[in-house]
Motif scaffolding. Structure first.
Motif, short mmCIF file in Angstrom:
data_model
loop_
_atom_site.label_atom_id
_atom_site.label_comp_id
_atom_site.label_asym_id
_atom_site.label_seq_id
_atom_site.Cartn_x
_atom_site.Cartn_y
_atom_site.Cartn_z
N GLY A 72 -5.56 5.58 5.18
CA GLY A 72 -6.54 6.55 5.02
C GLY A 72 -7.72 5.85 3.41
N LEU A 73 -9.02 6.84 3.04
CA LEU A 73 -9.81 6.28 1.97
C LEU A 73 -9.80 7.81 1.22
CD1 LEU A 73 -11.19 5.13 4.87
CD2 LEU A 73 -12.82 5.15 4.30
N LYS A 74 -10.07 7.32 0.05
CA LYS A 74 -9.79 8.11 -1.62
C LYS A 74 -11.20 7.24 -2.26
CE LYS A 74 -7.41 11.73 -3.99
NZ LYS A 74 -5.91 12.06 -4.29
N LEU A 75 -12.21 8.02 -1.61
CA LEU A 75 -13.69 7.11 -2.07
C LEU A 75 -14.04 7.70 -3.92
CD1 LEU A 75 -15.62 7.30 0.44
CD2 LEU A 75 -13.79 5.55 -0.27
N GLN A 76 -14.27 6.34 -4.67
CA GLN A 76 -14.79 6.57 -5.70
C GLN A 76 -16.14 7.07 -5.62
OE1 GLN A 76 -13.19 3.16 -7.78
NE2 GLN A 76 -11.29 4.89 -7.87
N MET A 77 -17.05 7.57 -6.62
CA MET A 77 -18.64 7.22 -6.81
C MET A 77 -19.48 5.95 -6.92
SD MET A 77 -19.86 10.88 -5.53
CE MET A 77 -21.21 10.80 -6.47
N ILE A 78 -18.60 4.78 -7.32
CA ILE A 78 -19.56 3.87 -7.68
C ILE A 78 -18.79 2.35 -6.27
CG2 ILE A 78 -16.94 2.93 -8.91
CD1 ILE A 78 -19.07 1.33 -10.85
N VAL A 95 -5.80 5.09 10.26
CA VAL A 95 -6.78 6.15 9.17
C VAL A 95 -6.85 7.77 9.65
CG1 VAL A 95 -8.63 7.29 8.46
CG2 VAL A 95 -8.08 4.63 8.08
N THR A 96 -5.84 8.41 8.60
CA THR A 96 -5.74 9.88 8.92
C THR A 96 -6.34 10.66 8.07
OG1 THR A 96 -4.06 9.57 7.57
CG2 THR A 96 -3.15 8.99 9.42
N PHE A 97 -7.21 10.17 6.91
CA PHE A 97 -7.91 10.83 5.91
C PHE A 97 -8.30 10.05 5.33
CE2 PHE A 97 -3.91 8.62 3.08
CZ PHE A 97 -5.27 8.73 2.24
N ILE A 98 -10.13 11.13 5.03
CA ILE A 98 -11.39 10.24 4.30
C ILE A 98 -11.45 11.47 3.88
CG2 ILE A 98 -13.59 10.13 4.62
CD1 ILE A 98 -13.13 8.82 7.59
N GLU A 99 -11.12 11.48 2.34
CA GLU A 99 -12.10 11.99 1.52
C GLU A 99 -12.43 11.36 -0.35
OE1 GLU A 99 -7.38 12.87 -0.95
OE2 GLU A 99 -7.71 14.00 1.50
N PHE A 100 -12.41 12.10 -1.31
CA PHE A 100 -13.29 11.60 -1.95
C PHE A 100 -12.00 12.00 -3.65
CE2 PHE A 100 -17.17 12.45 -0.50
CZ PHE A 100 -17.67 11.35 -0.45
N ALA A 101 -12.48 10.92 -4.27
CA ALA A 101 -11.18 10.80 -5.21
C ALA A 101 -11.48 12.41 -6.39
CB ALA A 101 -11.77 10.05 -6.64
N GLU A 102 -10.72 12.59 -7.17
CA GLU A 102 -10.88 13.95 -7.30
C GLU A 102 -12.19 14.76 -8.00
OE1 GLU A 102 -8.70 17.23 -10.59
OE2 GLU A 102 -7.55 15.50 -9.84
N GLY A 103 -12.90 15.21 -8.19
CA GLY A 103 -14.00 15.97 -8.74
C GLY A 103 -15.29 15.09 -8.50
N GLU A 104 -15.51 14.85 -7.33
CA GLU A 104 -16.27 13.49 -6.97
C GLU A 104 -16.65 14.32 -4.83
OE1 GLU A 104 -15.53 9.42 -7.22
OE2 GLU A 104 -15.68 9.48 -9.42
N SER A 105 -17.83 14.19 -5.11
CA SER A 105 -18.06 14.61 -3.14
C SER A 105 -19.50 13.84 -3.28
CB SER A 105 -18.10 16.04 -3.05
OG SER A 105 -18.30 16.43 -2.45
#
Length: 250
Positions: A72-78, A95-105
């Protein structure tokens, strides 16, 4: 007889070479692991990508990094994907999920992106995930997709004449969120499967060239004017939508 056998073998060899050549042509090499920031998942049995560090172009997410599956991807803004001039983005089926780290979108797409192939086991496309991919001409949706978040694909393909003209949604899809395909001006036809239960406000709003719809033969829950400002829908096409319980504007 010998001459016929020789000719036959030559023909077979040419055919084999052409097949192998085509295979190599369509095979896409995975981007190197050094193009990504990554870490182990919580279970410690898979890789989660956190950021893109590469220079752009054609990006193929590897199915394995350090001999472990990319799950999966758990992305940071930087160093996000949209900061690089990526022209195509292809995800492996691991890959089963694509999302952002908490508080980031934020959208991970950019104006250079033309091709997007999502993994078949992805069930949720998060909010705004691919918004603003205005030059997108090819979109492959996951066959197991269940939910499309709000503004996920807003304006996709809207800046090119060869943008996406038809969308056939996967047969397991249940929810299409608020403004999911808002202002997608190249879309001319959509096929919504029987599985869909909910369509959000302006999900297909301002799709000014939408002329054809295939709708479920059942009632759908609508939130507001899902098809507002779709002027090319004929009365016949509008009736198809109304028959599913739609009472909003066109």
């Amino acid at each position: 007889m010998k001459q016929k056998k020789i000719v036959s073998r030559v023909v077979s060899l040419i055919f084999l070479m052409s097949v192998l050549g085509m295979g190599s042509l369509f095979a896409q090499k995975a981007s190197p692991a050094s193009d990504f920031k990554y870490d182990l998942n919580e279970a410690g049995d898979g890789i989660v990508i956190q950021a893109y560090l590469g220079k752009g172009g054609d990006v193929v997410i590897p199915s394995k990094i350090e001999d472990m599956p990319v799950v999966g991807l758990k992305l940071q803004m930087i160093h996000n994907f949209n900061f690089a001039p990526i022209t195509s983005l292809i995800f492996p089926d691991s890959v089963t999920f694509i999302e952002f780290a908490e508080g980031e979108s934020e959208s991970i797409a950019n104006k250079k992106l033309k091709k997007l192939v999502l993994p078949k086991n992805l069930k949720i496309i998060g909010d705004s995930l691919f918004a603003g991919a205005v030059n997108l001409t090819e979109l492959v949706l996951p066959e197991n997709l269940e939910e499309i978040g709000y503004t996920s694909f807003i304006e996709i393909g809207s800046d090119t004449k060869t943008g996406i003209k038809s969308i056939v949604f996967p047969k397991k899809l249940k929810k299409i969120g608020f403004r999911a395909f808002y202002m997608c001006n190249n879309i001319q036809s959509i096929t919504i499967p029987e599985s869909v239960e909910y369509i959000g406000e302006a999900a297909f709003g301002w799709c000014k060239n939408l002329v054809s719809v295939t709708m479920p033969k059942k009632q759908i829950e609508y939130d507001g004017d899902a098809f507002n400002n779709c002027p090319k829908l004929t009365l016949k096409e509008r009736k198809k939508i109304k028959d599913t319980g739609y009472t909003g504007k066109f």
